[in-house]
Design an enzyme around this catalytic site. Structure first.
Site, PDB file in Angstrom:
ATOM      1  N   GLY A  47       0.832  -1.089   0.234  1.00 52.92           N
ATOM      2  CA  GLY A  47       0.200   0.127   0.097  1.00 52.92           C
ATOM      3  C   GLY A  47       0.943   1.288   0.012  1.00 52.92           C
ATOM      4  O   GLY A  47       0.658   2.018  -0.795  1.00 52.92           O
ATOM      5  N   VAL A 270       7.794   5.018  13.554  1.00 48.72           N
ATOM      6  CA  VAL A 270       6.666   5.877  13.929  1.00 48.72           C
ATOM      7  C   VAL A 270       5.900   5.517  15.382  1.00 48.72           C
ATOM      8  O   VAL A 270       5.542   4.280  15.483  1.00 48.72           O
ATOM      9  CB  VAL A 270       5.586   5.942  12.917  1.00 48.72           C
ATOM     10  CG1 VAL A 270       4.312   6.906  13.298  1.00 48.72           C
ATOM     11  CG2 VAL A 270       5.872   6.762  11.829  1.00 48.72           C
ATOM     12  N   GLU A 379      -0.779 -24.303  -2.251  1.00 50.80           N
ATOM     13  CA  GLU A 379       0.413 -23.851  -2.944  1.00 50.80           C
ATOM     14  C   GLU A 379       1.528 -24.508  -2.340  1.00 50.80           C
ATOM     15  O   GLU A 379       1.698 -24.655  -1.259  1.00 50.80           O
ATOM     16  CB  GLU A 379       0.655 -22.297  -2.872  1.00 50.80           C
ATOM     17  CG  GLU A 379      -0.580 -21.691  -3.475  1.00 50.80           C
ATOM     18  CD  GLU A 379      -0.597 -20.093  -3.025  1.00 50.80           C
ATOM     19  OE1 GLU A 379      -1.410 -19.208  -3.722  1.00 50.80           O
ATOM     20  OE2 GLU A 379       0.335 -19.973  -2.274  1.00 50.80           O
ATOM     21  N   HIS A 459      -0.179 -13.907   6.238  1.00 47.52           N
ATOM     22  CA  HIS A 459      -1.348 -13.049   5.587  1.00 47.52           C
ATOM     23  C   HIS A 459      -2.151 -12.224   6.761  1.00 47.52           C
ATOM     24  O   HIS A 459      -3.455 -12.309   6.619  1.00 47.52           O
ATOM     25  CB  HIS A 459      -1.925 -13.641   4.455  1.00 47.52           C
ATOM     26  CG  HIS A 459      -1.190 -14.276   3.508  1.00 47.52           C
ATOM     27  ND1 HIS A 459      -1.348 -15.472   2.870  1.00 47.52           N
ATOM     28  CD2 HIS A 459       0.015 -13.904   2.863  1.00 47.52           C
ATOM     29  CE1 HIS A 459      -0.503 -15.807   2.210  1.00 47.52           C
ATOM     30  NE2 HIS A 459       0.275 -14.800   2.083  1.00 47.52           N
TER      31      HIS A 459
END
Length: 524
Positions: A47, A270, A379, A459
């Site tokens: 992102g 941060v 997978e 994930h």
């Protein structure tokens, strides 16, 4: 000597902990004076990389604050450590390596390494750290979900047809992802993938090649001995020394910097986000060294703020802001609707050689989307050390309900993660997975070394989801010009697919929407 080493690791770990929450004897910049920049992006994963490029192309002065370091690929092929010989580069501010069992924890120096783990109640979540985020440690898989399954997760306010027509292809074009060429698939390094293809066919299941963000010519150079063996040796978790992986630092982020409008600041962790004056946002961070020691605290003010620190990092920043009152209008949905993408791992036992040093994971996918219990994909993924011949590691994914959550722990100044791994939904997904494995086993005479393991995920998704915390374009409700553009937006699953492509595509859509609506000529 042992006591000295233990003391050293204790001191390093203590410094790392101080860096993570900003509680160190540190100095501040310019007597606490804020540095102004038009836009700030926190994090440089899928992102954040998309946001930084599109902001830079629009001529908007932008800084990217990334907690990790840069990892420049060298001609000597030694940028990253390997799974066989790990060192501090393997893990983010940890005194030991953090790969899941059966790999033992190995003592290492505390360093700002590439792989991080969030240990929660019922789950452990992996994520990347460094310029490029999780793309440094992922398998390059750019997997698009089907429209039917997409809407089992996402609201109808997200137009799949637009993603399919515009944004999925846009991301693939930048990542330069493509299926594995046949000449590479037929090499000994991909024996396990070919075996699974054959087994799927015998079981009447669909097996297909999937797009991978690799430079296959460099993989060919590895095979020819012209580049250090990386992809063909399964070196994924700690980075890829050959340069074959098209990680974000090699495309989106380098393109962003090339605009001249984007500055990436590595080793900037941060700690605080909040409102400033005149509708702007203040961001406080610790600049750290490679051992995690805080060097200086910095404060920035921006007009536009984009959160892209990953599901765990972004959600923690929002929870801290809500708890400490720096973003008072955040609603009570922050931290909720978190999930694991129904990740599971197991080992399939085969009677023949399987070559556990197989190449990249996920070059093929076995799809069982019409599984009568719940849709499933499988997978193959790279073998890790200590796995003997005859075993094929397999990653399973499905659709998990976002039943996990994060809460803010004031005493540790961090988020605590909770996942109900024995919920009815988790049991349903396990049963679906076992149904698919049983079909494979019956057709091929194979078996599982152990039941599928649901205690880790690569994930992590959710915590600031669309429709709950953010609008369909990622803007945080009640906060103009504050956006979430990472996996925090996604309610627990990307619908039987690896998340990176969907995260980036949603970010591309959000940036188009944002740039089409900002007042271009307004002065500071």
């Amino acid at each position: 000597m042992s006591q000295m080493l233990n003391r050293r690791r204790f001191l390093q770990a203590s410094a790392a902990a101080a860096a993570s929450v900003g509680v160190s004897a540190i100095r501040t910049t310019a007597a606490g004076v804020d540095e102004y920049v038009e836009a700030i992006v926190i994090g440089s994963g899928f992102g954040g990389a998309v946001a930084s490029l599109r902001l830079g192309q629009a001529g908007i002065e932008t800084i990217v604050l990334e907690r990790g370091r840069r990892w420049q690929i060298t001609d000597t092929g030694d940028t990253f450590c390997t799974t066989e010989n790990p060192d501090g580069r393997a893990a983010w501010l940890s005194p030991t390596t953090i790969l899941p069992p059966p790999v033992p924890e190995i003592p290492i120096d505390v360093f700002t390494g590439v792989l991080d783990i969030k240990r929660g109640n019922g789950i452990s979540a992996y994520q990347g750290a460094g310029v490029g985020g999780t793309s440094l440690v992922y398998g390059g898989i750019t997997y698009q979900p089907t429209e039917e399954l997409f809407y089992k997760v996402f609201p109808r306010s997200i137009k799949y047809s637009l993603l399919d027509r515009v944004y999925y292809p846009r991301v693939r074009s930048v990542l330069k992802s493509s299926p594995i060429p046949d000449d590479i698939l037929q090499t000994k390094y991909y024996l396990a993938s070919r075996i699974l293809q054959e087994q799927a066919a015998k079981a009447g299941l669909n097996a297909q090649k999937i797009d991978i963000a690799f430079d296959w010519d460099i993989v060919r150079q590895e095979i020819a001995g012209q580049k250090v063996a990386s992809i063909i040796a399964g070196q994924i978790y700690y980075g890829t020394n050959s340069g074959a992986k098209n990680s974000l630092d090699r495309n989106y982020l380098s393109m962003a910097e090339a605009t001249g409008n984007v500055k990436i600041r590595p080793l900037h962790l941060v700690t605080t986000i909040g409102e400033s004056e005149r509708g702007r946002y203040r961001v406080v961070c610790n600049q750290i060294n490679e051992q995690g020691v805080v060097l200086v605290q910095k404060s920035f003010v921006c007009r536009y703020l984009f959160l892209a620190a990953g599901s765990i990092g972004t959600t923690e920043l929002l929870l801290r802001a809500k708890t400490n009152g720096t973003l008072r209008r955040l609603n009570n949905q922050v931290g909720k609707f978190w999930g694991t993408n129904s990740d599971s791992t197991t080992l399939m036992i085969n009677a023949s050689e399987t070559n556990p040093t197989q190449g990249t994971p996920g070059v093929i996918s076995i799809e069982h989307l019409d599984n009568p219990i719940s849709p499933v994909i499988l997978e193959p993924f790279q073998a890790i050390p200590f796995i003997p011949q005859g075993l094929i590691p397999v990653l399973g994914q499905g659709i998990s309900k976002p039943q996990g959550y994060l809460t803010y722990n004031v005493s540790t100044q961090s988020a605590d993660l909770f996942w109900p791994n024995n919920s009815a939904d988790s049991q349903k997904n396990l049963q679906a997975l076992q149904y698919t494995y049983q079909r494979l086993n019956q057709a091929n005479g194979t078996s599982l070394a152990a039941p599928p393991n649901y205690t880790t995920t690569a994930h992590p998704l959710g915590g600031a989801t669309i429709g709950k915390v953010c609008d369909p374009h990622g803007q945080v409700m009640g906060y103009p010009n504050l956006f979430v553009v990472d996996g925090s937006l996604i309610p627990g699953s990307t619908a039987c697919s690896n998340p990176s492509l969907t995260i980036a595509a949603l970010a591309e859509q959000s940036m188009d929407h944002f740039l089409n609506r900002i007042p271009w000529h307004r002065k500071i």
